[in-house]
Write an enzyme that holds these catalytic residues in place. Structure first.
Site: not given
Ligand code: NMX
Ligand code: MLT
Length: 453
Positions: A254, A284, A331, A340, A386
């Site tokens: 992105s 993604h 990743h 995160r 995620d």
């Protein structure tokens, strides 16, 4: 740059504290970039191998950003600060645990932690820019209701392209050193409007077409929760979520897409809309939706019960054997658990420790890395952002998981829009890497490598 030219720029930027500070930072930074290109430009910093050429340019150092840096072991730092440092440093909304998103925007753009007063100035600036043109809602309403919310979101941003101040100033004629100014204006306008657009899509699509008008007394996070119709502490969840998802250096799909499109001098509306389209891919941002659907599938098969470790292991292997990836794991850069993920896990431990879905996510964390290691393909068997984010959304009532990537998109805007403002400020060039043919690769391979003269 001549003193008079600097003064000209300052006058033209005579608006907010943030904009004046940004200009100060830009003027201080430009000589560094100019020197790197003009005097040090031929110094070699990387090489490219055939597998990188075919394999998605992984690890090739060919992008520059000062807004965030991703270390494979440590994870993301925003403007040099880790996630806990960022949360601790920024001014908090009274009575809340998480900082103002507006203060984080100031921080990403300038690299300085804003005072409470500077933060509140941005809060007011966003409010003044937040009204979404009616035609955007009309466009959304004309789309079939089963359209994916990411398609709606990207279309809404694109529909607003006619508002671009960059285009107007560019068409009227403007010096290259001024490009950052209308870019900053476009980016700030987009940032202020997209929470309202996202919430409108949500209420129109999933809540029987009952949009909620914004509350002019609230900050971005508070207002988003209000427009979504979600009670406290969802305002803090939104602040946390948007900040955590904001930036992940420049190479992710992105951010890179937004930067690439902007490099053609396309305005921020075109650029961000394109970035959202990249975010909508399952490898993604869409992975957060996939995580939730996978978890629901597991619960569905067991009638809502938590699996045993053995049952979970089998579910993971069944997914891999069917040719699918384990969503939320692996990743392209990270080689450890994504901080995160950890940050959201800490939130869950504090706020929803006994929630069965959180327990399942923790159980997956215990089992999946070993399964992925045994599978032998993924370079990183650890969870990414995620794997954890959807559970929190679900717990607070946002169960329509195909909306989750829109949330990611609102957060991602902070990073990519700050980045393209700086791209313009530093005069970054049109992006145009060189491609080669398969014949060429085979020839160079036979020769032991391409001869570099
Ligand atoms: N499950 C199964 N296989 C995997 C996984 C996974 N979670 N992660 C990587 N692999 C496979 C990958 O498909 C590739 O297989 P092949 O050789 O057959 O093409 C092999 O392992 C090597 O891939 P890597 O070099 O480890 O990973 P890459 O850099 O190519 O891709 C991701 C990174 C994130 C796309 C990949 O790990 C993945 O597909 N993960 C699951 C989807 C996901 O969670 N995406 C979200 C990423 C974060 N975000 O928000 O954007
Ligand atoms: C992101 O936040 O963009 C993802 O973790 C993907 C990446 O960094 O490549």
């Amino acid at each position: 740059m001549a003193v008079a030219e600097k003064a000209d720029e300052r006058r033209s930027a005579n608006v907010s504290t943030l904009k004046a500070k940004l200009l100060e930072k830009i003027l201080a930074h430009r000589p560094r970039t100019t020197k790197l290109v003009k005097e040090l430009g031929k110094i070699v910093i990387d090489q490219v191998t055939i597998d990188q050429c075919i394999g998605g340019a992984r690890d090739v150092r060919c992008l520059v950003t000062d807004i965030s840096y991703l270390d494979p072991q440590e994870g993301i730092r925003f403007r040099g600060k880790t996630i806990p440092e960022t949360f601790a440093a920024l001014p908090k909304v009274p009575g809340c645990d998480y900082p103002y998103v507006e203060g984080f925007w100031y921080f990403l753009l300038t690299g300085d932690v804003p005072t409470k007063e500077q933060t509140l100035e941005v809060v007011e600036d966003f409010k003044a820019r937040a009204t979404v043109p009616q035609y955007v809602f009309d466009v959304l309403r004309a789309m079939p209701r089963d359209t994916h919310p990411m398609t709606m979101f990207s279309t809404a941003v694109l529909a607003m392209q006619r508002e671009s101040l960059f285009v107007k100033r560019y068409n009227a004629g403007m010096k290259k050193t001024e490009y950052w100014d209308p870019m900053y204006e476009d980016c700030t306008n987009i940032m202020a409007k997209i929470p309202g657009i996202a919430a409108y899509i949500y209420r129109m699509k999933y809540k029987s077409d009952t949009p909620i008008a914004p509350n002019p007394n609230l900050d971005l996070g508070g207002n988003f929760a209000h427009m979504m119709g979600l009670a406290k502490p969802y305002d803090d969840v939104a602040r946390m979520y948007f900040i955590l998802h904001s930036d992940h250096e420049s190479g992710n799909v992105s951010a890179h897409t937004t930067h690439l499109v902007a490099s053609a001098l396309s305005d921020a509306y075109y650029s961000f809309s394109a970035g959202l389209d990249g975010l909508a891919g399952p490898l993604h941002g869409l992975a957060n939706q996939e995580v939730l659907s996978w978890i629901q599938e597991v619960f569905g098969k067991l009638g809502g019960k938590l699996p045993t470790d053995e049952e979970l292991k089998k579910f993971l292997w069944d997914t891999l054997n069917s040719g699918k990836v384990i969503p939320g794991y692996g990743h392209a850069v990270l080689r450890k658990t994504d901080p995160r993920y950890t940050s959201q896990m800490e939130f869950c431990l504090k706020n929803l420790p006994e929630y069965p879905m959180f327990k399942l996510v923790n159980q997956i964390y215990k089992i999946a890395p070993d399964v992925l290691r045994e599978h032998g393909k993924a370079k990183n068997p650890w969870p990414n952002v995620d794997a954890q984010s959807g559970v929190i959304q679900w717990y607070y009532g946002l169960t329509e998981y195909d909306f989750y990537t829109v949330l990611f998109g609102v957060g991602r805007a902070l990073g990519v829009l700050a980045n393209i403002t700086w791209d313009r400020a530093l005069g970054y060039a049109l992006e145009r890497p060189k491609s080669v043919t398969t014949d060429m690769l085979e020839k160079w391979a036979a020769e032991g490598g391409r001869k570099l003269s």
